[in-house]
Design a protein around this motif. Structure first.
Motif, PDB file in Angstrom:
ATOM      1  N   LEU A 197      -2.681   3.004   5.016  1.00 24.74           N
ATOM      2  CA  LEU A 197      -2.818   1.492   5.096  1.00 24.74           C
ATOM      3  C   LEU A 197      -1.532   1.123   5.561  1.00 24.74           C
ATOM      4  O   LEU A 197      -0.574   1.381   5.487  1.00 24.74           O
ATOM      5  N   THR A 198      -1.727  -0.261   6.386  1.00 23.03           N
ATOM      6  CA  THR A 198      -0.741  -1.181   6.920  1.00 23.03           C
ATOM      7  C   THR A 198      -0.576  -2.204   5.821  1.00 23.03           C
ATOM      8  O   THR A 198      -1.316  -2.883   5.473  1.00 23.03           O
ATOM      9  N   LEU A 199       0.537  -2.325   5.322  1.00 26.44           N
ATOM     10  CA  LEU A 199       1.130  -3.232   4.448  1.00 26.44           C
ATOM     11  C   LEU A 199       1.011  -4.558   5.048  1.00 26.44           C
ATOM     12  O   LEU A 199       1.569  -4.965   6.152  1.00 26.44           O
ATOM     13  N   VAL A 200       0.356  -5.653   4.561  1.00 24.32           N
ATOM     14  CA  VAL A 200       0.383  -7.007   5.135  1.00 24.32           C
ATOM     15  C   VAL A 200       1.294  -8.006   4.216  1.00 24.32           C
ATOM     16  O   VAL A 200       2.218  -8.586   4.917  1.00 24.32           O
ATOM     17  N   SER A 201       1.159  -7.751   2.710  1.00 20.26           N
ATOM     18  CA  SER A 201       2.017  -8.479   2.007  1.00 20.26           C
ATOM     19  C   SER A 201       2.204  -7.895   0.538  1.00 20.26           C
ATOM     20  O   SER A 201       1.023  -7.651   0.078  1.00 20.26           O
ATOM     21  N   LYS A 210      -2.745  -8.677  -6.648  1.00 21.85           N
ATOM     22  CA  LYS A 210      -3.113  -7.745  -5.455  1.00 21.85           C
ATOM     23  C   LYS A 210      -2.225  -7.698  -4.508  1.00 21.85           C
ATOM     24  O   LYS A 210      -1.837  -8.705  -4.036  1.00 21.85           O
ATOM     25  N   TRP A 211      -1.803  -6.748  -3.921  1.00 25.19           N
ATOM     26  CA  TRP A 211      -1.279  -6.302  -2.620  1.00 25.19           C
ATOM     27  C   TRP A 211      -2.230  -6.444  -1.662  1.00 25.19           C
ATOM     28  O   TRP A 211      -3.248  -6.174  -1.916  1.00 25.19           O
ATOM     29  N   LYS A 212      -1.828  -7.037  -0.217  1.00 21.20           N
ATOM     30  CA  LYS A 212      -2.703  -7.124   0.659  1.00 21.20           C
ATOM     31  C   LYS A 212      -2.384  -5.934   1.775  1.00 21.20           C
ATOM     32  O   LYS A 212      -1.412  -5.822   2.029  1.00 21.20           O
ATOM     33  N   PHE A 213      -3.430  -5.432   2.262  1.00 23.87           N
ATOM     34  CA  PHE A 213      -3.184  -4.042   3.190  1.00 23.87           C
ATOM     35  C   PHE A 213      -4.208  -4.408   4.274  1.00 23.87           C
ATOM     36  O   PHE A 213      -5.275  -5.218   4.128  1.00 23.87           O
ATOM     37  N   ARG A 214      -4.091  -3.858   5.306  1.00 27.48           N
ATOM     38  CA  ARG A 214      -4.951  -4.047   6.497  1.00 27.48           C
ATOM     39  C   ARG A 214      -5.317  -2.428   6.811  1.00 27.48           C
ATOM     40  O   ARG A 214      -4.513  -1.530   6.868  1.00 27.48           O
ATOM     41  N   PHE A 220      -7.697  -6.395   3.004  1.00 27.93           N
ATOM     42  CA  PHE A 220      -8.176  -6.658   1.682  1.00 27.93           C
ATOM     43  C   PHE A 220      -7.092  -6.404   0.639  1.00 27.93           C
ATOM     44  O   PHE A 220      -6.122  -6.211   0.921  1.00 27.93           O
ATOM     45  N   GLY A 221      -7.333  -6.920  -0.611  1.00 23.41           N
ATOM     46  CA  GLY A 221      -6.403  -6.946  -1.804  1.00 23.41           C
ATOM     47  C   GLY A 221      -6.712  -5.596  -2.647  1.00 23.41           C
ATOM     48  O   GLY A 221      -7.774  -5.282  -2.782  1.00 23.41           O
ATOM     49  N   ALA A 222      -5.597  -5.245  -3.043  1.00 20.71           N
ATOM     50  CA  ALA A 222      -5.639  -3.837  -4.143  1.00 20.71           C
ATOM     51  C   ALA A 222      -4.602  -4.113  -4.946  1.00 20.71           C
ATOM     52  O   ALA A 222      -3.499  -4.306  -4.659  1.00 20.71           O
ATOM     53  N   SER A 223      -4.866  -3.739  -6.411  1.00 14.83           N
ATOM     54  CA  SER A 223      -3.677  -3.775  -7.445  1.00 14.83           C
ATOM     55  C   SER A 223      -3.166  -2.373  -7.364  1.00 14.83           C
ATOM     56  O   SER A 223      -3.798  -1.543  -6.878  1.00 14.83           O
ATOM     57  N   ILE A 224      -2.001  -2.416  -7.667  1.00 15.10           N
ATOM     58  CA  ILE A 224      -1.197  -1.236  -7.542  1.00 15.10           C
ATOM     59  C   ILE A 224      -1.301  -0.533  -9.075  1.00 15.10           C
ATOM     60  O   ILE A 224      -0.274  -1.124  -9.811  1.00 15.10           O
ATOM     61  N   THR A 269      -8.266   0.033  -5.902  1.00 18.09           N
ATOM     62  CA  THR A 269      -6.721   0.118  -6.759  1.00 18.09           C
ATOM     63  C   THR A 269      -6.196   1.267  -6.083  1.00 18.09           C
ATOM     64  O   THR A 269      -6.879   2.312  -5.762  1.00 18.09           O
ATOM     65  N   VAL A 270      -5.090   1.085  -5.927  1.00 18.34           N
ATOM     66  CA  VAL A 270      -4.057   2.085  -5.354  1.00 18.34           C
ATOM     67  C   VAL A 270      -3.512   2.791  -6.889  1.00 18.34           C
ATOM     68  O   VAL A 270      -2.575   2.528  -7.466  1.00 18.34           O
ATOM     69  N   GLU A 271      -4.198   4.185  -6.805  1.00 17.09           N
ATOM     70  CA  GLU A 271      -3.680   4.872  -7.858  1.00 17.09           C
ATOM     71  C   GLU A 271      -2.300   5.593  -7.724  1.00 17.09           C
ATOM     72  O   GLU A 271      -1.665   5.573  -8.975  1.00 17.09           O
ATOM     73  N   GLU A 272      -1.797   5.738  -6.660  1.00 19.71           N
ATOM     74  CA  GLU A 272      -0.481   6.350  -6.378  1.00 19.71           C
ATOM     75  C   GLU A 272      -0.171   5.880  -5.006  1.00 19.71           C
ATOM     76  O   GLU A 272      -0.810   6.248  -4.143  1.00 19.71           O
TER      77      GLU A 272
END
Length: 293
Positions: A197-201, A210-214, A220-224, A269-272
């Motif tokens: 994934l590309t990190l947006v913020s 949630k962190w934002k990815f592209r 989209f947003g995903a919690s880590i 969700t980003v598991e790892e």
């Protein structure tokens, strides 16, 4: 009584596998063997013992032994060949004849077995396939191997001195590493895959925002949930450069719910977090700057 089995990793020429990747893959492989053993006989247990490892590529030579209960030679064989199936060709259309051909390709190797023993093993393997026994555990092996770019293929053999007949290429790891869990009663399912994934913020405060990815053009947003990674980032031990195109290789879990007969994504969700790297253009710029100095 024991049964030989080897997990064979095909590596890039002149490369050695990362120790963490090999260890994680070995643990996932151990879990796969034990899951299949439980499927065959819930009242018996087995242990997988590492006998030796060979290099270049890497072959983790092991034996499966009965630890408790009545594990027969046929059942040890069925466990081993059940493992082999998950590292062979497509498993969706296996028949009794195909299983017999895969399990006993060379009659001389298994000449000590009777026809009845071979039939019993084939039936056990078919039953495991129908029940998808070991599917998630095999998926975790493929997920762990995606951590290291030098691993270009994987296979399994039931003879320590022979290369596997079929090597699964790295290009198939993402698909084979998909782990889908589904609750038909609740209408909920989740899928875990390795994604780049590309990190947006990022979110640089404690909490579960949630962190934002592209991915491609989709954001989209995903919690880590990777607390160790978050601790390193927030403490400054793993600083993230504020630049465009930061890439993150992650283990991503996507949860879906069935609404009006259609599966809809409800959370990611980003598991790892497996790896963080700058964009290719940034890396090239740094190298260019070094060369000018």
């Amino acid at each position: 009584m024991q049964q030989q089995i080897s997990l064979y990793l095909e590596l890039l020429p002149g490369s050695k596998v990362n120790l963490e990747t090999a260890a994680r893959a070995a643990l996932a492989f151990d879990a796969l063997v034990k899951e299949l053993a439980f499927t065959i006989d819930p009242f018996s247990t087995v242990r997988v013992e590492l006998e030796s490892g060979t290099e270049g590529s890497l072959s983790l030579n092991s034996v499966i032994k009965g630890a408790k209960g009545a594990i027969t030679r046929e059942r040890l064989g069925a466990i081993a060949f059940g493992v082999l199936v998950w590292f062979g060709h497509e498993t969706a259309s296996w028949t009794h004849g195909k299983v017999m051909e895969m399990v006993f390709p060379d009659s001389e190797v298994h000449e000590t077995m009777t026809k009845e023993e071979k039939e019993a093993i084939a039936e056990d393997v078919l039953r495991m396939l129908r029940n998808k026994a070991g599917e998630q555990q095999a998926g975790r092996v493929y997920q762990e191997l995606q951590r290291d770019e030098v691993v270009k293929g994987v296979g399994v053999t039931t003879s320590h001195d022979k290369r596997p007949r079929h090597i699964v290429p790295r290009s198939e790891f993402p698909e084979r590493g998909r782990i889908v869990t589904e609750s038909t009663a609740d209408g909920v399912r989740s899928e875990t895959t390795i994604q780049s994934l590309t990190l947006v913020s990022p979110v640089l405060i404690k909490g579960h925002r949630k962190w934002k990815f592209r991915q491609g053009k989709f954001e989209f947003g995903a919690s880590i949930k990777d607390e160790a990674f978050l601790d390193r980032v927030l403490s400054g031990r793993e600083p993230i450069l504020m630049s465009d195109g930061i890439l993150m290789k992650v283990k991503l879990a996507v949860k879906e719910e069935k609404k009006d007969g259609v599966w809809q994504i409800t959370s990611r969700t980003v598991e790892e977090v497996l790896e963080v790297s700058p964009s290719p253009s940034q890396s090239q710029g740094e190298l260019s700057g070094l060369s000018q100095e």
